[in-house]
Design an enzyme around this catalytic site. Sequence first.
Site, mmCIF file in Angstrom:
data_model
loop_
_atom_site.group_PDB
_atom_site.id
_atom_site.type_symbol
_atom_site.label_atom_id
_atom_site.label_comp_id
_atom_site.label_asym_id
_atom_site.label_seq_id
_atom_site.Cartn_x
_atom_site.Cartn_y
_atom_site.Cartn_z
ATOM 1 N N HIS A 18 0.843 -1.196 0.000
ATOM 2 C CA HIS A 18 0.000 0.000 0.000
ATOM 3 C C HIS A 18 0.872 1.238 0.000
ATOM 4 C CE1 HIS A 18 0.942 0.377 4.251
ATOM 5 N NE2 HIS A 18 0.511 -0.848 4.455
ATOM 6 N N HIS A 21 4.090 1.505 2.163
ATOM 7 C CA HIS A 21 5.290 0.829 1.662
ATOM 8 C C HIS A 21 5.966 1.674 0.586
ATOM 9 C CE1 HIS A 21 2.683 -2.775 2.823
ATOM 10 N NE2 HIS A 21 3.678 -2.790 3.694
ATOM 11 N N CYS A 126 -5.561 -18.771 21.344
ATOM 12 C CA CYS A 126 -6.649 -19.164 20.444
ATOM 13 C C CYS A 126 -6.164 -20.318 19.583
ATOM 14 C CB CYS A 126 -7.081 -18.002 19.558
ATOM 15 S SG CYS A 126 -8.220 -18.522 18.239
ATOM 16 N N CYS A 129 -6.293 -19.716 15.766
ATOM 17 C CA CYS A 129 -5.236 -18.828 15.269
ATOM 18 C C CYS A 129 -3.862 -19.440 15.486
ATOM 19 C CB CYS A 129 -5.249 -17.490 16.009
ATOM 20 S SG CYS A 129 -6.709 -16.503 15.729
ATOM 21 N N CYS A 143 -11.664 -14.131 20.604
ATOM 22 C CA CYS A 143 -10.685 -13.946 19.528
ATOM 23 C C CYS A 143 -11.286 -13.059 18.439
ATOM 24 C CB CYS A 143 -10.310 -15.305 18.942
ATOM 25 S SG CYS A 143 -9.456 -15.165 17.353
ATOM 26 N N HIS A 146 -11.844 -15.230 15.228
ATOM 27 C CA HIS A 146 -12.709 -16.411 15.221
ATOM 28 C C HIS A 146 -13.927 -16.294 16.130
ATOM 29 C CE1 HIS A 146 -8.768 -17.889 13.809
ATOM 30 N NE2 HIS A 146 -9.499 -18.612 13.008
ATOM 31 N N LYS A 294 -6.017 7.877 10.024
ATOM 32 C CA LYS A 294 -5.000 6.948 9.600
ATOM 33 C C LYS A 294 -5.663 5.976 8.623
ATOM 34 C CE LYS A 294 -2.259 3.066 11.125
ATOM 35 N NZ LYS A 294 -1.972 2.129 12.198
ATOM 36 N N LYS A 297 -7.429 -0.599 6.132
ATOM 37 C CA LYS A 297 -8.276 -1.312 5.195
ATOM 38 C C LYS A 297 -9.708 -1.415 5.717
ATOM 39 C CE LYS A 297 -5.124 -4.424 4.852
ATOM 40 N NZ LYS A 297 -4.390 -5.667 4.627
#
Length: 527
Positions: A18, A21, A126, A129, A143, A146, A294, A297
Amino acid sequence: MGRFYITTPIYYVNDVPHIGHAYTTSAADVAARFHRQLGDDVFFLTGTDEHGTKVEQAAAARGLAPKEHVDEVVQKFKEVAQKVGATNDFFIRTTDPEHERFVQELVQRCYDAGDIYKSSYSGLYCGACEAYYTEENLVDGLCPDHGTAPVHMEEENYFFRLSAFQDRLTALYRGDPDFVRPRHRYNEALSFIEQGLEDISISRATLKWGISVPWDPSQVIYVWVDALINYLSALHYAPGEDLMDRFWPPSYHLMAQDILKFHGIIWPALLMSAGYELPEHLFVHGYLKLGGEKMSKTRGNVMDPFPLIEQYGADPFRFYCLREVSFGQDGMVSEEGFKSRYNTELANELGNLVSRTTSMISKYRGGAVPAPPAGRAAADSPLAAEAAGMADIARGQLEEMELSNALDTIWVFVRRLNRYVEEQAPWKQAKEEAAALAAAGDDPQRVAAARAPLDGTLWDLAEGLRLLTVVLHPFIPATTASMRVRLGLEPEPDASAGPAWSEATWGLLPAGLVVAAGAPLFPRIEE
RNA sequence: GGCGGCGUAGCUCAGUCGGUCAGAGCAGCGGAAUCAUAAUCCGCGUGUCAGAGGUUCGAGUCCUCUCGCCGCUACCA
């Protein structure tokens, strides 16, 4: 001639490339190019971080082996460097076998030094995970990925004795207030250290996708430790000889604020433990924010730079980010802002300056850049002092990593050149010249005198543009290369090196240049 | 809570050691010019420099407090 080793963070391949980077890599490239211009021995490193839980899971979700997965995803990150025009000397991947071996050696050293010990880590785990969570990271105690309740678990891990380095880290910071820049980031890191450091777990027992602990293959090395070591391992196997001796320690580690702690605390401690010199500086740049927030996504407010780069080229993107946002601070960016700066500054002010200058040289002098008027020394040009001052100040700012300040300094001079055109009014000088020539007859002295004013103006403008190609090269290298072609200058043998900074000296314009017209450098964006 | 930062013209922001620091760019209005990508240049701002108090001959610039934002406050990249 100095030595300059600059790094970007290695980017985590689980993420999609993005603007952040692209920004970091662009900034590092500006610094690298500038130091090459100074004649420094430069090494510019970027790369990818490819181990860890998330990658393992992403690969599993696609039914691929982790390595197959990262081999594919890494291409996107290599493209980022290429798309922004980065001249990185190497691209490291933490899955490179040489890196993996080196990480094991280094961790072994810390172990041998007595800074690593086995203990148990307990936390909320978890199972889905295969990862631990702290309470703050849970959503309603569940979590976040999940929605299941994590269970309390204990695992045997190897711990790094970070606490033992508290005094040495404090001394490091106290002794060098520029170790981390800007200053408020330095304060943050120092205050973190002074709050007291705890040992950290540096191995994982539940994860497979990583570098195994050399003395205990049942565990893999914590991915951050693995990642940080890239700055060191790369020098051992990047193409070339003796890179450690040539380049260690790093001049600058560039990063955003989210990873300061790893670079400012864990990394120096690891190096101390393993017996390496420490980096000279960490530079923490700000976040690019869209609409005051900021970018993230989940907020759906990510500005994707790649279409802009595809459409307008790397230079406008690099220019925009570094010009719009004070380097080291957060700042707002937007596509609207991009187009505005592109049109006003790149198209109107710089691009058009090149156009009008080459056009007038063609129109009034048949395309040949005139010699300065006889008897006028370069230093007598009305622009000489300002040009010299601009180059000196910009150099100092670039040396201090004040990238946006340097661009600001340079841009004042771009505007100065446009003002100079208005002041001198070459079109008026051309008319006066025609009249004077008609009156001069065959008298060579009177002919020379008649031509002097316009010669002086055109020479000054060409020389001003030549200076700009030197000082702007770090920021917009493709543009400056094109400007040099238009001015009739010899192309640089090595495009990534650019013109030597020493050429940013008023009066070095070679004689006998023939300008070339061309399509606009920056066609206006019309809406 | 602790530590750090920010709050300056409509917008985005500069302001290093306290004394032309009250600024720049953008946007807006008016004008000049025509070499140029209709691109350029010039002129125009009555801003409580968040608020209150203090130090000082003098404070956006140092100190204290208040208000409002933001970052960090450990192993989630």
